[in-house]
Design an enzyme around this catalytic site. Structure first.
Site, PDB file in Angstrom:
ATOM      1  N   ASN A 188     -20.629  24.388   1.101  1.00  0.00           N
ATOM      2  CA  ASN A 188     -20.380  25.495   0.180  1.00  0.00           C
ATOM      3  C   ASN A 188     -19.164  25.159  -0.668  1.00  0.00           C
ATOM      4  OD1 ASN A 188     -20.599  28.174  -0.888  1.00  0.00           O
ATOM      5  ND2 ASN A 188     -18.907  28.795   0.442  1.00  0.00           N
ATOM      6  N   HIS A 217     -15.971  27.138  -2.516  1.00  0.00           N
ATOM      7  CA  HIS A 217     -15.286  28.434  -2.489  1.00  0.00           C
ATOM      8  C   HIS A 217     -14.100  28.387  -3.440  1.00  0.00           C
ATOM      9  CE1 HIS A 217     -14.033  32.247  -0.811  1.00  0.00           C
ATOM     10  NE2 HIS A 217     -12.798  31.782  -0.821  1.00  0.00           N
ATOM     11  N   GLU A 256     -18.807  30.973  11.075  1.00  0.00           N
ATOM     12  CA  GLU A 256     -17.706  31.842  10.623  1.00  0.00           C
ATOM     13  C   GLU A 256     -17.528  31.690   9.117  1.00  0.00           C
ATOM     14  OE1 GLU A 256     -12.974  32.413  11.469  1.00  0.00           O
ATOM     15  OE2 GLU A 256     -14.112  31.103  12.805  1.00  0.00           O
TER      16      GLU A 256
HETATM   17  C1  GRF Z   1     -18.118  29.700  -7.943  1.00  0.00           C
HETATM   18  O1  GRF Z   1     -16.900  30.230  -8.304  1.00  0.00           O
HETATM   19  C2  GRF Z   1     -18.091  29.259  -6.520  1.00  0.00           C
HETATM   20  O2  GRF Z   1     -16.830  28.849  -6.117  1.00  0.00           O
HETATM   21  C3  GRF Z   1     -18.483  30.509  -5.789  1.00  0.00           C
HETATM   22  O3  GRF Z   1     -19.436  31.126  -6.620  1.00  0.00           O
HETATM   23  C4  GRF Z   1     -19.219  30.731  -7.957  1.00  0.00           C
HETATM   24  C5  GRF Z   1     -20.524  30.189  -8.475  1.00  0.00           C
HETATM   25  O4  GRF Z   1     -20.457  29.894  -9.831  1.00  0.00           O
HETATM   26  N1  GRF Z   1     -18.984  30.190  -4.471  1.00  0.00           N
HETATM   27  P1  GRF Z   1     -21.698  29.208 -10.543  1.00  0.00           P
HETATM   28  O5  GRF Z   1     -22.902  30.117 -10.309  1.00  0.00           O
HETATM   29  O6  GRF Z   1     -21.894  27.856  -9.960  1.00  0.00           O
HETATM   30  O7  GRF Z   1     -21.334  29.179 -11.993  1.00  0.00           O
END
Ligand code: GRF
Length: 202
Positions: free
Chosen positions: A114, A116, A150
């Site tokens: 993921n 974040h 988590e």
């Molecule tokens: C990003 O800020 C990412 O960090 C978070 O969700 C957002 C997704 O942006 N998990 P995008 O759809 O890839 O433009």
């Protein structure tokens, strides 16, 4: 089912929205910087812009919407049934706004990543940019990490750190963090590919 040493890494990307990180991955594959193939893009939102991005790149898409009263485990079972036949080597969460069940995470253990928008472990959850500003942080950034049971707590693969500018708004900060995300996410996938392929040939 690991691929041969020069085979593209088989990805499935899960989105809910704009899909700019998906686009960064698509672009890096197209320009030869990332040896991967997006087998499928799944969205839980039918109007996610990322679906258009995928379609433009000739990538298969699926919309899997949650139905009323459906348990998280049941939704995730639909995801598993969709993903398993493709045998993706890596599941890439790119703005997928659902929490995954422990059963799902265990099913794909070690194969889900993921991105974040914070320097984890700081600012798990939502509204990370505003929270970093409100706290008077000097630095902020983005993190690519493994997904575990988590939330936002799995091992960190790469981070990008930027210095918060005086009087910067949350929207401005978000935009700069996003630009960092687009660099580190494809890079992390490339590293994991190298790791997977060298493990396979060991
Ligand atoms: C990003 O800020 C990412 O960090 C978070 O969700 C957002 C997704 O942006 N998990 P995008 O759809 O890839 O433009």
């Amino acid at each position: 089912m690991p691929g041969s040493s020069d085979a593209p890494l088989r990805l499935a990307v899960l989105i809910s929205g704009n899909g700019s990180n998906l686009q960064a991955i698509i672009d890096q594959i197209a320009n030869g910087q990332l040896n991967a193939r997006v087998e499928l893009v799944i969205s839980d939102q039918p109007d996610a812009n990322g679906l258009n991005r995928a379609a433009r790149a000739g990538i298969a898409t699926r919309v899997i919407e949650a139905t009323k009263g459906q348990k998280r485990r049941e939704y995730d079972q639909r995801l598993i049934e969709t993903l398993d036949p493709l045998a993706p080597e890596l599941l890439v969460l790119a703005g997928f706004m659902r929490i995954l069940s422990p059963e799902f995470v265990r099913h794909f253990a070690g194969r889900i990543i993921n991105i974040h928008p914070s320097l984890l472990p700081a600012y798990k959850g939502l509204n990370t940019h505003q929270r970093a500003l409100d706290a008077g942080e000097r630095f902020h950034g983005a993190t690519v990490h493994y997904v575990t049971e988590e939330l936002d707590a799995g091992d960190i693969i790469i981070q990008s750190r930027i210095e918060i500018q005086p009087d910067e708004t949350a929207a401005e900060l978000q935009q700069r963090v996003h630009a960092e995300e687009h660099v580190i996410y494809p890079r992390a996938i490339g590293w994991l590919r190298a790791q997977l392929r060298s493990d396979a040939s060991a």
